[in-house]
Scaffold this active site. Sequence first.
Site, PDB file in Angstrom:
ATOM      1  N   GLU A 255      14.459  14.329   6.994  1.00  0.00           N
ATOM      2  CA  GLU A 255      14.023  13.964   8.357  1.00  0.00           C
ATOM      3  C   GLU A 255      15.202  13.712   9.298  1.00  0.00           C
ATOM      4  OE1 GLU A 255      10.792  11.266   8.797  1.00  0.00           O
ATOM      5  OE2 GLU A 255       9.824  11.916   6.959  1.00  0.00           O
TER       6      GLU A 255
ATOM      7  N   LYS B 295      17.952   6.195   8.755  1.00  0.00           N
ATOM      8  CA  LYS B 295      18.518   6.909   7.597  1.00  0.00           C
ATOM      9  C   LYS B 295      19.754   7.706   8.034  1.00  0.00           C
ATOM     10  CE  LYS B 295      17.199   7.208   3.882  1.00  0.00           C
ATOM     11  NZ  LYS B 295      17.412   6.366   2.650  1.00  0.00           N
TER      12      LYS B 295
HETATM   13  P1  NAD Z   1       9.469   3.339  -1.471  1.00  0.00           P
HETATM   14  O1  NAD Z   1       9.112   2.739  -0.151  1.00  0.00           O
HETATM   15  O2  NAD Z   1       8.406   3.750  -2.414  1.00  0.00           O
HETATM   16  O3  NAD Z   1      10.420   2.335  -2.257  1.00  0.00           O
HETATM   17  C1  NAD Z   1      11.471   1.632  -1.636  1.00  0.00           C
HETATM   18  C2  NAD Z   1      11.968   0.553  -2.605  1.00  0.00           C
HETATM   19  O4  NAD Z   1      13.047  -0.136  -1.956  1.00  0.00           O
HETATM   20  C3  NAD Z   1      10.905  -0.504  -2.948  1.00  0.00           C
HETATM   21  O5  NAD Z   1      10.923  -0.781  -4.324  1.00  0.00           O
HETATM   22  C4  NAD Z   1      11.346  -1.724  -2.149  1.00  0.00           C
HETATM   23  O6  NAD Z   1      10.995  -2.964  -2.754  1.00  0.00           O
HETATM   24  C5  NAD Z   1      12.863  -1.529  -2.102  1.00  0.00           C
HETATM   25  N1  NAD Z   1      13.473  -2.225  -0.962  1.00  0.00           N
HETATM   26  C6  NAD Z   1      13.091  -2.155   0.340  1.00  0.00           C
HETATM   27  N2  NAD Z   1      13.872  -2.941   1.083  1.00  0.00           N
HETATM   28  C7  NAD Z   1      14.773  -3.513   0.242  1.00  0.00           C
HETATM   29  C8  NAD Z   1      15.863  -4.423   0.415  1.00  0.00           C
HETATM   30  N3  NAD Z   1      16.157  -4.938   1.636  1.00  0.00           N
HETATM   31  N4  NAD Z   1      16.591  -4.774  -0.662  1.00  0.00           N
HETATM   32  C9  NAD Z   1      16.289  -4.288  -1.897  1.00  0.00           C
HETATM   33  N5  NAD Z   1      15.264  -3.450  -2.113  1.00  0.00           N
HETATM   34  C10 NAD Z   1      14.516  -3.059  -1.067  1.00  0.00           C
HETATM   35  O7  NAD Z   1      10.435   4.543  -1.112  1.00  0.00           O
HETATM   36  P2  NAD Z   1      10.569   5.995  -1.802  1.00  0.00           P
HETATM   37  O8  NAD Z   1       9.577   6.890  -1.207  1.00  0.00           O
HETATM   38  O9  NAD Z   1      10.674   5.828  -3.253  1.00  0.00           O
HETATM   39  O10 NAD Z   1      11.998   6.435  -1.216  1.00  0.00           O
HETATM   40  C11 NAD Z   1      13.192   6.056  -1.887  1.00  0.00           C
HETATM   41  C12 NAD Z   1      14.381   6.605  -1.122  1.00  0.00           C
HETATM   42  O11 NAD Z   1      14.293   8.026  -1.046  1.00  0.00           O
HETATM   43  C13 NAD Z   1      14.469   6.103   0.315  1.00  0.00           C
HETATM   44  O12 NAD Z   1      15.822   5.881   0.607  1.00  0.00           O
HETATM   45  C14 NAD Z   1      13.918   7.250   1.147  1.00  0.00           C
HETATM   46  O13 NAD Z   1      14.497   7.275   2.420  1.00  0.00           O
HETATM   47  C15 NAD Z   1      14.351   8.451   0.317  1.00  0.00           C
HETATM   48  N6  NAD Z   1      13.488   9.650   0.397  1.00  0.00           N
HETATM   49  C16 NAD Z   1      12.135   9.558   0.202  1.00  0.00           C
HETATM   50  C17 NAD Z   1      11.362  10.712   0.224  1.00  0.00           C
HETATM   51  C18 NAD Z   1       9.866  10.667  -0.018  1.00  0.00           C
HETATM   52  O14 NAD Z   1       9.200  11.685   0.126  1.00  0.00           O
HETATM   53  N7  NAD Z   1       9.291   9.561  -0.404  1.00  0.00           N
HETATM   54  C19 NAD Z   1      11.955  11.957   0.467  1.00  0.00           C
HETATM   55  C20 NAD Z   1      13.343  12.004   0.685  1.00  0.00           C
HETATM   56  C21 NAD Z   1      14.102  10.851   0.628  1.00  0.00           C
HETATM   57  O1  DAU Z   2      10.495  14.412   4.423  1.00  0.00           O
HETATM   58  C1  DAU Z   2      10.850  13.336   3.624  1.00  0.00           C
HETATM   59  C2  DAU Z   2      10.080  12.115   4.044  1.00  0.00           C
HETATM   60  O2  DAU Z   2       8.743  12.296   3.597  1.00  0.00           O
HETATM   61  C3  DAU Z   2      10.647  10.811   3.497  1.00  0.00           C
HETATM   62  O3  DAU Z   2      11.925  10.617   4.018  1.00  0.00           O
HETATM   63  C4  DAU Z   2       9.751   9.629   3.866  1.00  0.00           C
HETATM   64  O4  DAU Z   2      10.232   8.448   3.256  1.00  0.00           O
HETATM   65  C5  DAU Z   2       8.358   9.922   3.354  1.00  0.00           C
HETATM   66  O5  DAU Z   2       7.485   8.879   3.741  1.00  0.00           O
HETATM   67  C6  DAU Z   2       7.840  11.260   3.890  1.00  0.00           C
HETATM   68  O6  DAU Z   2       7.624  11.182   5.320  1.00  0.00           O
HETATM   69  P1  DAU Z   2       6.336  11.836   6.030  1.00  0.00           P
HETATM   70  O7  DAU Z   2       6.131  11.132   7.314  1.00  0.00           O
HETATM   71  O8  DAU Z   2       6.442  13.307   6.053  1.00  0.00           O
HETATM   72  O9  DAU Z   2       5.200  11.434   4.937  1.00  0.00           O
HETATM   73  P2  DAU Z   2       3.717  10.892   5.090  1.00  0.00           P
HETATM   74  O10 DAU Z   2       3.111  10.930   3.727  1.00  0.00           O
HETATM   75  O11 DAU Z   2       3.662   9.619   5.848  1.00  0.00           O
HETATM   76  O12 DAU Z   2       3.027  12.010   5.984  1.00  0.00           O
HETATM   77  C7  DAU Z   2       2.992  13.370   5.575  1.00  0.00           C
HETATM   78  C8  DAU Z   2       2.336  14.174   6.696  1.00  0.00           C
HETATM   79  O13 DAU Z   2       0.937  13.824   6.763  1.00  0.00           O
HETATM   80  C9  DAU Z   2       2.903  13.885   8.075  1.00  0.00           C
HETATM   81  O14 DAU Z   2       2.909  15.079   8.841  1.00  0.00           O
HETATM   82  C10 DAU Z   2       1.906  12.893   8.691  1.00  0.00           C
HETATM   83  C11 DAU Z   2       0.588  13.286   8.040  1.00  0.00           C
HETATM   84  N1  DAU Z   2      -0.348  12.172   7.800  1.00  0.00           N
HETATM   85  C12 DAU Z   2       0.096  11.093   7.118  1.00  0.00           C
HETATM   86  C13 DAU Z   2      -0.750  10.027   6.848  1.00  0.00           C
HETATM   87  C14 DAU Z   2      -0.245   8.817   6.111  1.00  0.00           C
HETATM   88  C15 DAU Z   2      -1.667  12.268   8.224  1.00  0.00           C
HETATM   89  O15 DAU Z   2      -2.090  13.273   8.820  1.00  0.00           O
HETATM   90  N2  DAU Z   2      -2.513  11.214   7.957  1.00  0.00           N
HETATM   91  C16 DAU Z   2      -2.106  10.087   7.300  1.00  0.00           C
HETATM   92  O16 DAU Z   2      -2.916   9.151   7.111  1.00  0.00           O
END
Ligand code: NAD
Ligand code: DAU
Length: 377
Positions: free
Chosen positions: A136, A187
């Site tokens: 993102e 980020k």
């Molecule tokens: P998540 O929200 O599921 O988990 C985040 C974790 O960080 C939680 O366990 C929370 O307790 C901990 N945390 C939050 N604030 C904190 C603090 N101040 N100190 C210590 N711990 C803290 O997130 P996720 O989806 O597992 O994402 C993990 C990482 O990967 C993030 O850095 C996110 O930006 C990155 N990322 C996520 C996605 C995705 O699709 N979910 C994709 C690309 C990158």
């Molecule tokens: O691309 C990587 C990112 O993917 C990570 O960095 C983020 O931590 C992770 O949360 C995710 O971000 P998105 O915003 O893409 O994910 P989310 O699941 O919130 O939404 C996915 C898509 O679906 C987005 O286009 C918004 C849409 N959406 C989401 C929700 C929660 C809906 O239409 N309805 C919903 O209720």
Amino acid sequence: MKNIVITGGAGFIGSHVVRLFVNKYPEYKIINLDKLTYAGNLANLKDIEDKPNYKFVKMDICDFDAFYKLMQDEQIDGIIHLAAESHVDRSIKDPFTFARTNVMGTLSLLQAAKLYWESLPEKYEGKRFYHISTDEVYGALEMTHPEGVPAPFSTKASSEAQHEAYGEDFFVETTKYNPHSPYSASKASSDHFVRAYHDTYGMPTIVTNCSNNYGPYQFPEKLIPLFINNIRHRKPLPVYGKGENVRDWLYVEDHARAIDTIFHNGKIAETYNIGGFNEWKNIDIIKVVINTVDRLLGRAEGEDLDLITYVTDRLGHDARYAIDSRKLQSELGWEPSLQFEEGIEKTVKWYLENEEWMDDITSGDYEKYYDDMYKGR
Ligand code: NAD
Ligand code: DAU
């Protein structure tokens, strides 16, 4: 022996990374450092919590003194940094929390690691600060493909075809940063600090930017687990805008394997994009999820399509993300292990078989948060 801190290990992706490292590297000591915010859940790690090479430490990454002491006490060699506030919708409501954790928290870890590692005779030799970031930060791509994206169900062949179809219209490692949401801005800022610690102090850093993850243990405010749970309970499925936005989905264990590969073999100061060439329009992936849940619950396939409810769009909603991960694939030999069909089937099955995990999270405070969020649309 290596002593490694994984931050955010009680969250979605972090728990998969902790599990992989604890099981694969019995000779390492793996310290899961997590504040246990609403998104952190130790139930994600029940299967490995008693392993001798695993330790959990409850800590806020913004607590500089506590982290510096941990670095000294545990003689930390490596940091894999995932802790973050991660949900875009929450960042739109409360940007300050995102700046605090994602920017100041990352800076605090960097500075503590710098002071500790520079105090050692070997200094940065054999050390590593690996920062997990997101696609993102690059902003949004245009919807250049006339039909949106090839769907449904990509295969390896069609992934390559997809690459052909889009030409060069992907995020690559050199794409200019252009974040739009408070989440992605925070980020991006943290990524810049990590690179600055390499360029200024010579800290051995690596940054990776991954696409959307899906799989078990994802907090059910994110699209896929939220919709699986809502379908199960026959609650409305809030589709933002027209459901035309495109995301590029990777199975979470494939991300964890990429992190393992890059932590061990990635080049210092490099950036690697992680993704599986698997783009989906939201509305198409939502239909696949509905059909899969219906089938696995023994309902008539498509019976729950009428739960789809178009709601007010997300502010500043990025149109399309698409990752070009060819650098990682060609330089380090990583590739996704799962076809999307298998990944989504496994994922839906897991949530349906782990109702207790889901029900524990979706009761109490979260239920109120979700109802308010939904009413707000
Ligand atoms: P998540 O929200 O599921 O988990 C985040 C974790 O960080 C939680 O366990 C929370 O307790 C901990 N945390 C939050 N604030 C904190 C603090 N101040 N100190 C210590 N711990 C803290 O997130 P996720 O989806 O597992 O994402 C993990 C990482 O990967 C993030 O850095 C996110 O930006 C990155 N990322 C996520 C996605 C995705 O699709 N979910 C994709 C690309 C990158
Ligand atoms: O691309 C990587 C990112 O993917 C990570 O960095 C983020 O931590 C992770 O949360 C995710 O971000 P998105 O915003 O893409 O994910 P989310 O699941 O919130 O939404 C996915 C898509 O679906 C987005 O286009 C918004 C849409 N959406 C989401 C929700 C929660 C809906 O239409 N309805 C919903 O209720």
